[in-house]
Structure formats: C-alpha cells, structure tokens
Design an enzyme around this catalytic site. Structure first.
Site, PDB file in Angstrom:
ATOM      1  N   HIS A 472     -28.942 -32.998  58.823  1.00  0.00           N
ATOM      2  CA  HIS A 472     -29.348 -31.590  58.859  1.00  0.00           C
ATOM      3  C   HIS A 472     -30.307 -31.241  57.725  1.00  0.00           C
ATOM      4  O   HIS A 472     -30.913 -30.166  57.724  1.00  0.00           O
ATOM      5  CB  HIS A 472     -28.107 -30.690  58.796  1.00  0.00           C
ATOM      6  CG  HIS A 472     -28.234 -29.424  59.586  1.00  0.00           C
ATOM      7  ND1 HIS A 472     -29.446 -28.915  60.002  1.00  0.00           N
ATOM      8  CD2 HIS A 472     -27.294 -28.546  60.032  1.00  0.00           C
ATOM      9  CE1 HIS A 472     -29.244 -27.790  60.663  1.00  0.00           C
ATOM     10  NE2 HIS A 472     -27.956 -27.546  60.703  1.00  0.00           N
ATOM     11  N   ASP A 476     -33.404 -29.662  62.060  1.00  0.00           N
ATOM     12  CA  ASP A 476     -32.750 -28.383  62.333  1.00  0.00           C
ATOM     13  C   ASP A 476     -31.985 -28.457  63.648  1.00  0.00           C
ATOM     14  O   ASP A 476     -32.229 -29.337  64.492  1.00  0.00           O
ATOM     15  CB  ASP A 476     -33.777 -27.254  62.395  1.00  0.00           C
ATOM     16  CG  ASP A 476     -34.440 -27.003  61.046  1.00  0.00           C
ATOM     17  OD1 ASP A 476     -33.772 -27.236  60.016  1.00  0.00           O
ATOM     18  OD2 ASP A 476     -35.611 -26.581  61.037  1.00  0.00           O
TER      19      ASP A 476
END
Length: 501
Positions: A472, A476
C-alpha cells in the site's frame, strides 16, 4: 609499525554492524588476508581480513559491540613477513604421500550469496573418484549446489565436514594422485584420524564456540568437538545445549535458561523429534517475516468465472500439445492476463528503492513452486513478450528444475510480479505474502462449482477466488482493485487479450 584494522564498506544503505566473532586474540600471529573477525549486518555477514602480516596487538571492538563503517576494530604490529609462513598451515598430512594434489574449492554460488553449508558428502576419505563425479552437496539460502571432482584420483582429505558453513572461496577437500592406480589410497577417515573427543586438551576451540558455551553456561566437557583434531565449533555447542534441554525435559524439571520452553511431560518428550532447519527454510522464514515487517501489505479479493477459459482449453488442448509439445494449462492464461493488467496499472509491477519508485517496462513473472525442501520462485523473464506456448514451456521446465533442486541463483532473481497457485493443493481462499522487493502477488485458488445469479437466474458455474496482495506504500486501493478487475475480465472473456482490451 602499527596497522589499524577498520570496518570495511558494508554495502549500500548499511551503516553499522555487530562484531559477531573474533578468530584471533592479542598476541596471535596473523598472515596478510587471514580472517580476523566476522561482522553481522541486517543483511549479510562480512568477514574482515588482516591488512598486513604481523602480530595481533589490541582488540578495540569486542564481540557483541555495534560499530559503524570505518570504525577501528583492532591493531596489528606489522612483522617482517615471517608471520605469513607461521599463520598458514603446512600441507595436510591426510593427503596421499605421492603424486600431485588438487584442491576442491567451493564453486560459484551466485550473486549476493557469500556462504553455504556442507549438507552431504557422497565420498569418504580414501575413496577413488573420477573427474566430474559428485563429491558433495552444498546448501545455500536459496538452492542446493553439487560439487564435482575437478580431477580423477583419491579423496585424500575432507577439510569441510558435513554441517560446516563455508565461504565462497573456501577449500572443501583435497584430491591426490591419479586414477591409474599409481597412488596408494589414503587411509580411511576412521583410521587416519582419532575420533573427535570431548576434551579440550591442547586444541584451540573456535572463538564462537567459546562464546556460545559461556552464554549457555555449559562446560567444555559437555561438548563433543567435531572440528579438526576435536576442536569445538559453534554448532557443536548448539547440539550440546539441545541435548541438555531434551535430557532436562525427559527428567521432568522446569525449563532452564538454556531451554526456554514450557516443561514437557516425559512421555511427550520421548516422542518428539528435533530437526535443524535447513538454510533454505531459515531464509524462507526470514524473508517472509521481513516482508511483513517492511511492506504496508494489504489484500483485495475478487472471483472469476473460469468457464470460458476451461471451454477454450478443452477445445484446443489436443491440437496445442500436438503442435507445441507441451500441455495447455491455466498458468499461461493467468500470466497473459496479469501482463495485460500490469500495463494499465504499472505501479503493481514497480518497486520502492529508498525514496524512489522504480517502474519496470517489462514483466519478469515469478511463479511460486513448492518443492520437497521448501518454496522457491523461479522467474519467467520477459513474460509479457512470450506466446502461450513459450510460457507453458518455460513454466514446465522451471517447475521440473525446481523439483529436482537444479535451479540456479540467476533463475530466481529479478522477478517483478509473482503468481502463487494454492489451488493445486486445494486452497479455497488465502492471502499471499509479498515477495520483496515486489509490490504485488496474485494468489490463485481452487476452481469450485458454485451457484451464481446470472441474468436473474441461478446457474452453476466453475468459480475461482483471486487474491491480490500489494504494498500500500506504492499501490493505492483504486489501482489494486482495477488490476484485479482487469485480470477477471481477461479470464472471463479471453478474446479481450487478443484485442488488447
């Protein structure tokens, strides 16, 4: 003249190390390039050679101390060169008395691999060997390496017995004489040297073993040395500690400092088996835990109707195998679908390097494979430019080499994205762990018939759950979901791959 011994360059982004073991002590004679100590960093183990011949004067950084790059470790009083001759042992007495001798050295282990463990010797001292006959097997963090004999003759000496950890330039054995029988075989190991003893005598134990004995609180008499002339090694101490722990468990007392486990009933202890982890298993454990500790790992899920792929495969599998000589499986469809999706969401195919993102304009596809010794990930290079047949051939060939333990280091390096097929073992749903420094891994699962609502009707369809684990920090949620949806679309309508849609 006093020579300073300083911490060498430790590698990119590594700023400090811990002094693990000193091989020399003040007053010892040292030869130029002889190993003085070993440093441990968070990535590798670094050996520090002597910059000059002479006498060890002072140790500034003791074992266990943390030191920075270029820190002072020790000083050496430079000699007149005599130390070089004293420090290096004479030719082994275990070699055959006549004829030429050939050293058996550790072969090239691969990029970034600096040491290996001798796992198995196929020959014993005194055995005749042919050129290129396998002498022993080494185990590294990633692969097993077979060591062939460089010459025909007699195995005169084994300098690195089973269980020994050796560096990339170490000597493993000595071959003596010729294969024509002109040289008498050396005596067998059982006859040539006395069995290892548990007493110290005049033999100097390994410094790391002395440290381990002190930390474990055991005496030298409790350790059976397996090194040269009965020398105690660090592994010998570990075995002695494990044996003491087992004995303590069997007799019923509570766990001690050397065996920090809960008390084990005697009847249970008798049925336990303690097996040392292989280097490969230790590396797998470390890399997976490092991945969890480093990446901001998250998993997104979807499901795919495999009906279209299964129909297409059934329709063309016989023709495909007849023309290309390889079976048409599901992995080529998934590889193609992922390469297609990675073009649209390139951050899933990228990696973080410090404060920079490195985007890859190619796909080196890692394909996780289970082997008898553990999980390995061979890499299919430039998979984005390969045909279905080329992908299937590459996967079949890599899988076969993986199961046989024949993969080279180069074949497992440089992957940009990974496929992991837990479905072959019956897994219905799982969250795969990233293979660093990659930012994405796709988990495939079991194909299972399930009732699905399609156009207002309930029908039975062959469904598979997909799981994309991603970092992450760089990917995204939108990108991850988009990637997985594109994979799903390509598999549910394979014609999209032909149209690049």
């Amino acid at each position: 003249m006093t020579i300073e011994v300083r911490v060498p360059t430790l590698g990119e982004s590594v700023t400090e190390a811990t002094v693990a073991t000193w091989f020399k002590k003040p007053g010892d004679a040292v030869a130029v390039d002889e190993m003085l100590c070993e440093l441990e960093t968070d990535k590798v183990t670094v050996e520090v050679p002597s910059p000059s011949a002479g006498t060890m004067d002072d140790i500034v950084a003791a074992e266990g101390e943390t030191v920075g790059v270029d820190a002072l470790l020790a000083t050496i009083v430079e000699g007149d060169g005599a130390a070089t001759a004293e420090a290096k042992p004479a030719a082994s007495a275990g070699a055959a008395p006549t004829g030429n001798t050939t050293d058996v050295m550790v072969p090239t282990l691969g990029e970034s691999v600096t040491e290996a463990t001798v796992s198995t010797w196929f020959k014993a001292v005194g055995d005749s060997v042919a050129q290129d006959e396998m002498l022993c097997e080494l185990e590294t963090d990633k692969v097993s390496v077979e060591v062939p004999s460089p010459a025909a003759g007699v195995l005169a000496e084994i300098t690195a017995p089973e269980g020994t950890t050796v560096d990339a330039s170490a000597k493993l054995a000595v071959i003596s004489g010729a294969a024509d029988g002109a040289v008498e075989p050396a005596p067998r190991a059982a006859e040539a040297a006395p069995a290892p003893t548990s007493g110290g005598g005049d033999v100097e134990d390994a410094p790391s073993a002395k440290k381990a004995m002190a930390e474990a609180g055991i005496s030298r008499d409790q350790v059976a040395g397996t090194g040269r002339d009965g020398r105690a090694m660090k592994d010998d101490v570990a075995r002695a500690v494990a044996a003491a722990a087992s004995a303590a468990s069997a007799s019923g007392p509570a766990a001690t400092a050397s065996a920090p486990r809960a008390p084990v009933p005697a009847d249970d202890a008798a049925r336990e088996e303690r097996v040392k982890m292989t280097r490969l298993r230790q590396t797998i454990a470390k890399r997976l835990k490092d991945s969890q500790n480093t990446a901001a790992m998250l998993t997104t899920y979807n499901e795919v109707d495999m009906g279209e792929v299964m129909d297409l495969r059934n329709q063309y599998k016989d023709q495909f195998e007849k023309k290309h000589g390889v079976r048409l499986g599901f992995m080529s469809f998934f590889t193609k679908a992922c390469c297609h999706a990675l073009k649209e969401v390139p951050e899933v195919n990228a990696e973080i390097d410090g404060t920079e993102i490195v985007y890859k304009n190619f796909v080196h596809m890692g394909v996780a494979a289970g082997t008898p010794t553990g999980l390995v990930v061979p890499v299919i290079r430039d998979a984005d430019s390969m045909s279905f047949a080329e992908i299937e051939k590459a996967i079949a060939e890599k899988g076969r080499r993986a199961r046989d333990g024949k993969l080279s280091m180069a074949e497992m390096q440089g992957g940009t994205f990974t496929l992991s097929n837990g479905g072959v073992y019956g897994s219905l749903m799982s969250s795969p762990i990233l293979n660093p420094p990659q930012s994405g891994i796709l988990g495939m699962h079991k194909i299972q018939d399930r009732p699905m609502a399609i156009n207002g009707e309930v029908v039975i369809r062959p469904m598979m759950y997909l799981a994309l684990s991603y970092d992450h920090r760089i990917v995204d949620g939108k990108g991850a979901v988009t990637f997985l949806v594109r994979v799903k679309e390509a598999l549910e309508d394979p014609r999209r791959l032909l149209m690049d849609l």
